[in-house]
Design an enzyme around this catalytic site. Sequence first.
Site: not given
Length: 397
Positions: A8, A89, A178, A239, A382
């Site tokens: 990642n 990723r 996601h 956010r 993940e």
Amino acid sequence: MSAVLVVNSGSSSLKYRLIDAESEEALASGLIERIGEPSGQIHHTGPHGDWEATQSIPDHTAAFRVMLDAFGSEGPSLDENPLAAVGHRVVHGGKRFFEPTIVTDLVEINIEDLSDLAPLHNPANLQGIRAARKAFPDVEQVAVFDTAFHQTLAPEAYTYAIDAALAERHRVRRYGFHGTSHKYVSGAAAEFLGRPLEDLKQIVLHLGNGASVCAIDAGRSVDTSMGMTPLEGLVMGTRSGDLDPAVLLHLARRAGLGIDDLDELLNRRSGLLGLSGHGDMRDVRQAAESGDAAARLALDTAVHRLKHYIGAYTALLGGLDVLTFTAGIGENDARLRAEVCAGLEVLGIRLDPARNRSGSHEARLISADDSRVAVLVVPTDEEREIARQSLQAVGAG
Ligand code: ADP
């Protein structure tokens, strides 16, 4: 034993995990930070425990060299665990990438071309891919996209009601993110319950620093709260999530904010941080408990938004069998889970308070025996999902 290296890559960091292809166990993991700064750092966890070093790491190619050195000195040996694939990723796959994809020069160009939709992420992901292709020229590299799982959304779910030609020209539509986590968690939830994925209507709440909800019918994503970018939807750490778009016009006209100011405001200074001064849920909760009204409002706003999506997605799915909490907040914050589920008995959701409070780190049921909907906590993984998908892409899964 063959293995998959999952990577990642961020703009100044590289996270990796070496995963046994058969058992899916982590053989090693690491984090390289401050790439491009004079004092880069590597933290590697291998068979002999943790190891750290500080050295100059000018770019991602150097970061891969440092990682290979760590495998060489700290283990495990990559000769004894030959790589079946390197899985990367990649945040944005646009509408082009709907499945894990073996990297070629053309795939690199396409990922680059999507950078205007994910300017912070795709270029960084690509740096990792390019460096990995140099470091492992004989191993297949697989790109696994955060957006891919949501390519099953119907047009009415991904369309924004704006000028259609303009939207098409600038690729403005909902993509969702996601996806790797939502796919993994919904599969793990079905497995935990011992029921076929095809029979289940599920809602997954991925609540980390970034947060999103996904409605999943028979294993397919039918709607999700993030949109063209990861800004839409839930109240997140920094956010804003959903907002009347006219707020931007108003702030531009009345508060004199420019494009970059608005970007910074909505992505970095909003959400829990904007409301309470704390972007980390643990700090928000602590402040709320000591009577801080702004922190309480931040929590209540986040919970209100979550209930709103659970209701909406239950309606879209035409019923609900499983509601699953995952990621840092979803897995650890029992009070938040209780607050979200309170009042949702009308949807068949009833928590068992003692089960909800258990501090287990395993997948577990937290609903009461008479709850029509099974409410679960399932730790997301993940990296494991990227390893699985990478192996499938190279025909070894
Ligand atoms: P990321 O999106 O960066 O992967 P994570 O999934 O690691 O995020 O989640 C980070 C969030 O989880 C932070 O807001 C953190 O406060 C929250 N978190 C972690 N542990 C707890 C806890 N015990 N209680 C409440 N929140 C927690």
